[in-house]
Design a protein around this motif. Structure first.
Motif, PDB file in Angstrom:
ATOM      1  N   PHE A   1      43.332  21.135  23.192  1.00 37.83           N
ATOM      2  CA  PHE A   1      44.098  21.442  24.410  1.00 37.83           C
ATOM      3  C   PHE A   1      44.080  22.947  24.671  1.00 37.83           C
ATOM      4  CE2 PHE A   1      46.090  17.685  22.393  1.00 37.83           C
ATOM      5  CZ  PHE A   1      45.768  16.746  23.357  1.00 37.83           C
ATOM      6  N   ALA A   2      42.905  23.526  24.531  1.00 44.16           N
ATOM      7  CA  ALA A   2      42.755  24.977  24.656  1.00 44.16           C
ATOM      8  C   ALA A   2      43.091  25.449  26.069  1.00 44.16           C
ATOM      9  CB  ALA A   2      41.324  25.377  24.298  1.00 44.16           C
ATOM     10  N   ASP A   3      43.834  26.553  26.148  1.00 46.84           N
ATOM     11  CA  ASP A   3      44.148  27.181  27.440  1.00 46.84           C
ATOM     12  C   ASP A   3      44.807  26.206  28.408  1.00 46.84           C
ATOM     13  OD1 ASP A   3      42.878  29.533  26.499  1.00 46.84           O
ATOM     14  OD2 ASP A   3      40.938  28.719  27.096  1.00 46.84           O
ATOM     15  N   SER A   4      45.745  25.397  27.887  1.00 48.94           N
ATOM     16  CA  SER A   4      46.473  24.419  28.711  1.00 48.94           C
ATOM     17  C   SER A   4      45.533  23.421  29.381  1.00 48.94           C
ATOM     18  CB  SER A   4      47.329  25.127  29.767  1.00 48.94           C
ATOM     19  OG  SER A   4      48.264  25.991  29.168  1.00 48.94           O
ATOM     20  N   THR A   5      44.428  23.111  28.699  1.00 49.15           N
ATOM     21  CA  THR A   5      43.416  22.224  29.261  1.00 49.15           C
ATOM     22  C   THR A   5      43.024  21.149  28.250  1.00 49.15           C
ATOM     23  OG1 THR A   5      42.501  24.058  30.549  1.00 49.15           O
ATOM     24  CG2 THR A   5      41.117  22.104  30.289  1.00 49.15           C
ATOM     25  N   GLN A   6      42.961  19.916  28.711  1.00 50.64           N
ATOM     26  CA  GLN A   6      42.440  18.846  27.874  1.00 50.64           C
ATOM     27  C   GLN A   6      40.915  18.924  27.922  1.00 50.64           C
ATOM     28  OE1 GLN A   6      44.531  14.982  28.202  1.00 50.64           O
ATOM     29  NE2 GLN A   6      45.680  15.892  29.893  1.00 50.64           N
ATOM     30  N   VAL A   7      40.323  19.220  26.783  1.00 45.89           N
ATOM     31  CA  VAL A   7      38.882  19.492  26.762  1.00 45.89           C
ATOM     32  C   VAL A   7      38.058  18.247  26.448  1.00 45.89           C
ATOM     33  CG1 VAL A   7      39.271  21.906  26.144  1.00 45.89           C
ATOM     34  CG2 VAL A   7      38.967  20.203  24.331  1.00 45.89           C
ATOM     35  N   PHE A   8      38.643  17.085  26.600  1.00 47.15           N
ATOM     36  CA  PHE A   8      37.919  15.832  26.366  1.00 47.15           C
ATOM     37  C   PHE A   8      38.269  14.859  27.486  1.00 47.15           C
ATOM     38  CE2 PHE A   8      41.926  15.856  24.122  1.00 47.15           C
ATOM     39  CZ  PHE A   8      42.503  14.645  24.470  1.00 47.15           C
ATOM     40  N   ASP A   9      37.475  13.806  27.616  1.00 42.17           N
ATOM     41  CA  ASP A   9      37.617  12.871  28.728  1.00 42.17           C
ATOM     42  C   ASP A   9      37.410  11.446  28.214  1.00 42.17           C
ATOM     43  OD1 ASP A   9      37.681  11.527  31.122  1.00 42.17           O
ATOM     44  OD2 ASP A   9      35.919  12.510  31.980  1.00 42.17           O
ATOM     45  N   ILE A  10      38.432  10.598  28.362  1.00 42.39           N
ATOM     46  CA  ILE A  10      38.307   9.213  27.900  1.00 42.39           C
ATOM     47  C   ILE A  10      37.945   8.258  29.041  1.00 42.39           C
ATOM     48  CG2 ILE A  10      39.946   9.595  26.024  1.00 42.39           C
ATOM     49  CD1 ILE A  10      42.000   7.944  27.662  1.00 42.39           C
ATOM     50  N   ARG A  11      37.807   8.768  30.261  1.00 36.58           N
ATOM     51  CA  ARG A  11      37.489   7.887  31.393  1.00 36.58           C
ATOM     52  C   ARG A  11      36.163   7.138  31.214  1.00 36.58           C
ATOM     53  NH1 ARG A  11      40.354   8.124  36.261  1.00 36.58           N
ATOM     54  NH2 ARG A  11      42.125   9.547  36.163  1.00 36.58           N
ATOM     55  N   PRO A  12      35.113   7.815  30.769  1.00 36.99           N
ATOM     56  CA  PRO A  12      33.860   7.073  30.566  1.00 36.99           C
ATOM     57  C   PRO A  12      34.027   5.912  29.585  1.00 36.99           C
ATOM     58  CG  PRO A  12      33.426   9.422  30.574  1.00 36.99           C
ATOM     59  CD  PRO A  12      34.913   9.266  30.539  1.00 36.99           C
ATOM     60  N   THR A  13      34.838   6.123  28.555  1.00 36.90           N
ATOM     61  CA  THR A  13      35.084   5.054  27.587  1.00 36.90           C
ATOM     62  C   THR A  13      35.825   3.892  28.243  1.00 36.90           C
ATOM     63  OG1 THR A  13      35.164   6.601  25.722  1.00 36.90           O
ATOM     64  CG2 THR A  13      36.222   4.472  25.411  1.00 36.90           C
ATOM     65  N   LEU A  14      36.867   4.197  29.004  1.00 38.48           N
ATOM     66  CA  LEU A  14      37.629   3.137  29.668  1.00 38.48           C
ATOM     67  C   LEU A  14      36.765   2.373  30.666  1.00 38.48           C
ATOM     68  CD1 LEU A  14      41.075   4.902  30.320  1.00 38.48           C
ATOM     69  CD2 LEU A  14      40.442   3.359  28.458  1.00 38.48           C
ATOM     70  N   ASN A  15      35.866   3.068  31.326  1.00 38.74           N
ATOM     71  CA  ASN A  15      34.995   2.417  32.306  1.00 38.74           C
ATOM     72  C   ASN A  15      34.080   1.369  31.664  1.00 38.74           C
ATOM     73  OD1 ASN A  15      36.062   3.950  34.388  1.00 38.74           O
ATOM     74  ND2 ASN A  15      34.458   5.512  34.285  1.00 38.74           N
ATOM     75  N   ARG A  16      33.797   1.552  30.373  1.00 38.79           N
ATOM     76  CA  ARG A  16      32.888   0.633  29.688  1.00 38.79           C
ATOM     77  C   ARG A  16      33.587  -0.563  29.064  1.00 38.79           C
ATOM     78  NH1 ARG A  16      31.017   5.521  27.396  1.00 38.79           N
ATOM     79  NH2 ARG A  16      31.951   4.897  25.398  1.00 38.79           N
ATOM     80  N   LEU A  17      34.908  -0.484  28.921  1.00 38.45           N
ATOM     81  CA  LEU A  17      35.629  -1.544  28.212  1.00 38.45           C
ATOM     82  C   LEU A  17      35.699  -2.826  29.024  1.00 38.45           C
ATOM     83  CD1 LEU A  17      38.637   0.436  26.650  1.00 38.45           C
ATOM     84  CD2 LEU A  17      36.514  -0.276  25.541  1.00 38.45           C
ATOM     85  N   SER A  18      35.557  -3.944  28.327  1.00 33.75           N
ATOM     86  CA  SER A  18      35.676  -5.249  28.978  1.00 33.75           C
ATOM     87  C   SER A  18      36.932  -5.991  28.540  1.00 33.75           C
ATOM     88  CB  SER A  18      34.441  -6.104  28.661  1.00 33.75           C
ATOM     89  OG  SER A  18      34.293  -6.274  27.258  1.00 33.75           O
TER      90      SER A  18
END
Length: 439
Positions: free
Chosen positions: A364-381
């Motif tokens: 969470f460097a510099d008040s920023t989330q430096v990762f993204d879980i959206r691509p993972t959620l998009n793939r889930l069935s």
């Protein structure tokens, strides 16, 4: 009628136990299922939940006192029930014969006489330490000579060892430390056995700065038939302070820990930072995750309250910690003394706080989330539910927008970053609905 709170029997040959910590105090309003106190014997330690909701009264056993199995240590009165002062505190035989400062070394199997206590205080190796402190140190690989004891005459106690290391290797019924392939230990516990053990267990991953006990208030808001299992994330609770450099590696550690306990179907639930870990584990496909529930999850957008993270990891006193914790909720009355005290315990552990500072700086460097879980959620069935509080001051609730249409979004008004606390009945209903949909 008030509900009696008794000291339970932890093992078959247990005759008495020492109350090592109260999570609530006289006069506190408590909820059924809330963590109430912790007991220790020379063989085990166990956390005890409140048997009913109401107001805690007539606390008869203080921290450090030894109590026979089955004796009442307090009473829970209904909120509108008159306080019966006729129920007076009862002292145990041990309390009546052994000075308070010596109680910590009394054998839990057979109540000791004062002469027994005196002889027990002289250790063969010259180190003054309680049996439980010795076991924790031995299992965690800590040299007792390197620890300054805070007990009578410098005796090393449990809390002294825990402040020395993040891994609290206490032998606990329904609780253990599970080793991942990289050798690091994560603390695990079955919080509820469940009415039907054939059902997929619900696995809980807490948020940043918390531990598995932060889920206990939610469990008092309803019931499900599934077993409930929890894990302390790296750098939290009783788990290792070794923090991998990649979020995927943390997910792998937690995944391996879960796999060591459960090989079949499960329901994964994560809050905040734990929500991101839960999503990544689901996406890896190595566990049989049947459904995913994310509560105020990290990783759906870049913004995060960096001031909160920095202030939280710096806070070392109850006053400063409470000030930051108020940002977690809309209803500040939910921040009970016991809830804050449980969080403060981690703040007193320098290694834990340093590990959490590292997590904050790295992910969470510099008040920023430096990762993204959206691509993972998009793939889930699998079925996915996401829960947000509209008044979240840590992670913006707007991050819940733009998700795939198959994902159900639950948005609660006048609710902050902890819907599982502020809307616990509703969250438990969602979990029940999800669990009933998983066969």
């Amino acid at each position: 009628m008030p509900v009696e709170v008794i000291l339970p029997k932890v093992d078959m040959d247990m005759e008495s136990g020492q109350i090592s910590r109260w999570y609530a105090k006289e006069g506190d309003s408590i909820t059924k299922g809330q963590l109430l106190f912790e007991i220790e014997t020379d063989k085990a330690a166990m956390e005890v939940d409140a048997p009913a909701s109401g107001v805690l009264r007539n606390v008869t056993a203080q921290e450090g006192s030894t109590v026979p199995v089955g004796q009442a240590v307090g009473w829970i009165y209904a909120e509108d029930e008159s306080y019966d002062t006729a129920i007076a505190p009862v002292e145990t035989e041990v309390q009546a014969t052994v000075p308070q400062q010596q109680l910590e070394v009394v054998s839990q199997d057979v109540p000791a006489k004062p002469t027994d206590v005196a002889s027990a205080s002289h250790e063969n190796d010259g180190i003054r330490a309680t049996p439980l402190a010795r076991r924790i140190a031995r299992e965690a690989g800590v040299d007792l000579t390197s620890i300054a004891g805070s007990g009578p005459k410098g005796r090393v106690q449990k809390k002294d060892v825990e402040l020395k290391t993040c891994v609290k290797a206490v032998a606990m019924p329904k609780a253990s430390q599970t080793q991942a392939s990289n050798g690091d230990m994560l603390k695990t516990a079955w919080l509820r056995e469940g009415k039907d053990k054939s059902l997929a267990p619900v696995v809980l991953l807490h948020g940043f700065g918390a531990d598995m006990n932060s889920w206990r208030p939610m469990l008092g808001g309803g019931s499900i038939d599934n077993p409930i299992f929890a894990v302390d994330l790296p750098g939290h609770g009783g788990s290792t302070c070794s923090i991998p450099g990649e979020l995927e590696a943390i997910a792998e550690m937690v995944e391996q820990t879960i796999a060591a306990q459960r090989s079949g179907p499960l329901i994964l639930v994560g809050h905040s930072f734990g929500g991101a870990i839960a999503a990544l584990i689901s996406g890896r496909g190595n566990l049989d995750v049947q459904a995913l529930v994310l509560i105020a999850p990290a990783g759906l957008g870049p913004e995060i309250n960096g001031s909160f993270l920095a202030g939280f990891v710096r806070a070392r006193t109850e006053a400063s910690l409470t000030a930051w914790m108020k940002q977690l909720v809309e209803d500040e009355s939910l921040l009970t003394k016991s809830f804050v005290a449980a969080t403060l315990q981690q703040a007193e552990n320098h290694d834990l706080r340093e590990a959490q500072r590292l997590i904050s700086d790295r992910f969470f460097a510099d008040s920023t989330q430096v990762f993204d879980i959206r691509p993972t959620l998009n793939r889930l069935s699998i079925p996915v539910r996401i829960i947000f509080g509209a008044a979240d001051r840590i992670i913006p609730a707007s991050h819940g927008a733009g998700l795939p249409g198959e994902i159900a979004l639950h948005m609660f008004g006048q609710t902050g970053h902890m819907p599982q606390l502020e809307r616990r009945e509703a969250v438990m209903r969602i979990l029940k609905d999800v669990s009933q949909s998983v066969k």
